[in-house]
Motif scaffolding. Structure first.
Motif, short mmCIF file in Angstrom:
data_model
loop_
_atom_site.label_atom_id
_atom_site.label_comp_id
_atom_site.label_asym_id
_atom_site.label_seq_id
_atom_site.Cartn_x
_atom_site.Cartn_y
_atom_site.Cartn_z
N ALA A 53 21.17 27.68 40.80
CA ALA A 53 22.02 26.58 41.23
C ALA A 53 23.45 27.05 41.49
N TRP A 54 23.98 27.91 40.61
CA TRP A 54 25.32 28.45 40.83
C TRP A 54 25.35 29.35 42.06
N GLU A 55 24.32 30.18 42.21
CA GLU A 55 24.27 31.08 43.36
C GLU A 55 24.24 30.32 44.68
N MET A 56 23.55 29.18 44.70
CA MET A 56 23.39 28.41 45.92
C MET A 56 24.52 27.40 46.14
N GLY A 57 25.44 27.30 45.20
CA GLY A 57 26.56 26.37 45.36
C GLY A 57 26.19 24.91 45.12
N TRP A 58 25.15 24.68 44.33
CA TRP A 58 24.70 23.31 44.08
C TRP A 58 25.45 22.63 42.93
N VAL A 59 26.15 23.41 42.12
CA VAL A 59 26.87 22.82 40.98
C VAL A 59 28.27 22.44 41.47
N LYS A 60 28.48 21.16 41.66
CA LYS A 60 29.73 20.67 42.22
C LYS A 60 30.37 19.63 41.31
N TYR A 84 34.91 32.21 21.21
CA TYR A 84 35.31 33.22 20.25
C TYR A 84 34.30 33.46 19.14
N GLY A 85 33.14 32.82 19.20
CA GLY A 85 32.11 33.04 18.19
C GLY A 85 30.89 33.76 18.71
N ILE A 86 30.66 33.72 20.01
CA ILE A 86 29.48 34.34 20.62
C ILE A 86 29.92 35.58 21.39
N PRO A 87 29.34 36.74 21.08
CA PRO A 87 29.75 37.97 21.79
C PRO A 87 29.47 37.87 23.29
N ASP A 88 30.26 38.58 24.06
CA ASP A 88 30.11 38.56 25.51
C ASP A 88 28.78 39.14 25.96
N PHE A 89 28.20 40.04 25.17
CA PHE A 89 26.93 40.61 25.59
C PHE A 89 25.79 39.59 25.50
N LYS A 90 26.03 38.49 24.80
CA LYS A 90 25.05 37.40 24.78
C LYS A 90 25.39 36.33 25.81
N MET A 91 26.67 36.08 26.01
CA MET A 91 27.11 35.10 27.01
C MET A 91 28.50 35.44 27.48
N GLU A 92 28.62 35.88 28.72
CA GLU A 92 29.92 36.20 29.27
C GLU A 92 30.73 34.91 29.45
N LYS A 93 32.02 35.02 29.29
CA LYS A 93 32.86 33.82 29.23
C LYS A 93 33.20 33.25 30.61
N SER A 94 32.78 33.94 31.66
CA SER A 94 32.95 33.37 33.01
C SER A 94 32.15 32.08 33.16
N HIS A 95 31.08 31.93 32.37
CA HIS A 95 30.28 30.71 32.44
C HIS A 95 31.08 29.51 31.94
N ILE A 96 31.91 29.74 30.93
CA ILE A 96 32.78 28.67 30.44
C ILE A 96 33.87 28.37 31.47
N ASP A 97 34.45 29.43 32.03
CA ASP A 97 35.58 29.26 32.95
C ASP A 97 35.22 28.41 34.16
N ARG A 98 34.04 28.65 34.73
CA ARG A 98 33.71 27.88 35.93
C ARG A 98 33.33 26.44 35.60
N ARG A 99 32.85 26.19 34.39
CA ARG A 99 32.63 24.80 33.98
C ARG A 99 33.96 24.09 33.76
N VAL A 100 34.93 24.80 33.21
CA VAL A 100 36.26 24.21 33.04
C VAL A 100 36.85 23.84 34.39
N GLU A 101 36.70 24.71 35.38
CA GLU A 101 37.18 24.40 36.73
C GLU A 101 36.49 23.16 37.28
#
Length: 479
Positions: free
Chosen positions: A127-134, A184-201
């Motif tokens: 969905a993110w790759e195709m631009g469907w999350v708006k 700040y509780g989950i290591p980046d190797f389990k979940m990179e923080k870019s996923h949070i950043d784009r939801r914030v946007e």
């Protein structure tokens, strides 16, 4: 139902992962989503069993059989619409959820369950790759103002739901970035923080305002929020760690896991951290066998620890659960995380008795073996042993939310706490999640104690509906 005999003909396919030797050199995610063909095959294994135990096993009640079928038919756009109807952030749960839905899968009775989590992961990445999350901004504004304290999964879910029905939502976060324990509780190797950043946007485009560096109860009095806003949601995390009061606890080198893990997350984000706690070249002992302990193991290995040992007080669980006895509930069984696979010694039924060292620095751990009988623990005579320990990380869980500051001030305003020191609020009735102060609601770890990301999302969504109903007299938000 996509393929009637799929569950008999097709095997479970695990998500691909980068090899250990490669992934421990950095902090990037190493679990990759399924290819379209493999996701289609996993969707074909869904039995369409009539009673979707997977759905009831999922805290957010994802409509799992439907999106399994849609992925089998390669209707990815409708699959993400179905997934988003119950889960605001499937990119979080698709990476860090332990998947209670899979434990409840009917196929799990006598076979490997459908790879539900991997299908969810594939759907949201597509969905993110195709631009469907708006962004989905409201068509009109209500004029009502809601303050949310805490920007973890509960706070973010509540904020997005309330913003989409037209309320003015402000999220207060004490840290310098949004995300709470996700950040700040989950290591980046389990979940990179870019996923949070784009939801914030996305949420900012929907009207949510974020205020970082605002420690309510310290920088800003609680009474300011209740005076300035029509409703307040307390959605902070469980950050009160369980301590280990044994001789030598005061030695340098003995730290809580949540003093250690956030520092590395900040370094990965590009921050400079003074006096960082590092495992480099050290013999590390992790006390606690849960997810937080596993995260300490993976981080220590990436920092170049000389050795990593993990102790658990409880007995070693069985390698395979008795499925007819425990299904569809979450089973107690031996779980080996990706961090354990990277190089870690594990031991069970071990109790730490004391720490030893010199010049104020920890150098060893003294422990003994214990036996459990009728739920009671007893030390095994003559079982005491020593282990070298240059760094000890305490990862024994959390007692609940931090009590000072925020909760003390809200208590003075009439917000009661329960016997476990969490904010008191029921999840049933017309005003679910409402505290003993009419304008104040609570959701996530601050209400239920330490729990999963998926439970926090559920509570944030359900709390948002109650707040909307409190403000407007009715609500069209899902329960």
């Amino acid at each position: 139902m996509g393929k009637i005999t799929g569950f008999m003909e097709l095997e479970r396919v695990e998500e691909p992962a980068r090899p250990v030797a490669e992934r421990v050199k950095n902090y990037k995610e190493f679990v990759l989503h399924l290819s379209d063909a493999d996701a289609k095959q996993q969707g074909a294994r869904c039995m369409d069993c009539g009673i979707p135990f997977c759905q009831s096993g999922c805290p957010v009640n994802n409509i799992i059989p439907d999106f399994n079928d849609l992925v089998f038919r390669q209707n990815w756009h409708e699959a993400i619409n179905t997934l988003h109807s119950t889960n605001n952030f499937p990119e979080f749960t698709g990476r860090v959820c332990p998947a209670p839905c899979e434990a409840a899968c009917t196929l799990n009775i006598n076979d490997a369950p459908v790879g539900i989590k991997s299908i969810e992961h594939a759907i949201i990445d597509k969905a993110w790759e195709m631009g469907w999350v708006k962004p989905l901004p409201p068509k009109s504004r209500t004029g009502k103002r809601v303050a949310i304290v805490g920007s973890g999964p509960a706070g973010l879910a509540a904020a997005q739901q309330l913003a989409r029905v037209g309320h003015d939502v402000v999220v207060f976060e004490k840290s310098d970035r949004i995300g709470g324990l996700l950040r700040y509780g989950i290591p980046d190797f389990k979940m990179e923080k870019s996923h949070i950043d784009r939801r914030v946007e996305q949420m900012q485009a929907e009207g949510v305002r974020f205020r970082c560096g605002q420690n309510i109860g310290v920088d800003t009095p609680a009474e300011v929020l209740t005076a300035d806003f029509d409703a307040v949601i307390l959605a902070g995390g469980a950050e009160w760690p369980r301590d280990l009061p044994v001789p030598g606890r005061e030695l340098s080198g003995v730290h809580f896991a949540m003093d250690f893990l956030p520092q590395q997350n900040r370094v990965v984000a590009g921050d400079k951290v003074g006096s960082q706690i590092l495992a480099t070249g050290k013999h590390v002992v992790v006390i606690g066998g849960g997810d937080t302990g596993s995260d300490c193991v993976g981080t220590s290995i990436r920092q170049g620890a000389a050795s990593v040992t993990q102790f658990e007080l409880l007995p070693m669980p069985p390698e395979q659960e008795n499925k007819p006895l425990v299904w569809p509930y979450w089973p107690v069984k031996l779980r080996t995380s990706s961090s354990h696979e990277e190089g870690c010694s594990r031991d069970w039924s071990v109790a730490t008795k004391r720490f030893g060292g010199s010049n104020g620095q920890v150098q060893k751990l003294v422990a003994s073996r214990v036996e459990w009988k009728d739920g009671k623990m007893a030390e095994v005579p003559g079982s005491e042993f020593e282990l070298r320990a240059d760094l000890v990380l305490l990862a024994m869980g959390f007692m609940g939310p931090t009590q000072s500051g925020l909760l003390e001030q809200f208590a003075a305003l009439g917000v009661e706490r329960d016997q476990r020191k969490n904010v008191k609020a029921t999840t049933e009735g017309q005003m679910a999640y409402q505290t003993t102060h009419a304008k104040v609601f609570a959701a996530g770890d601050m209400r239920r104690g330490q729990s999963l990301v998926v439970w926090a999302i559920r509570e944030g969504r359900q709390c948002a509906r109650s707040v909307d109903e409190f403000l407007m007299g009715r609500s069209d938000l899902p329960r």
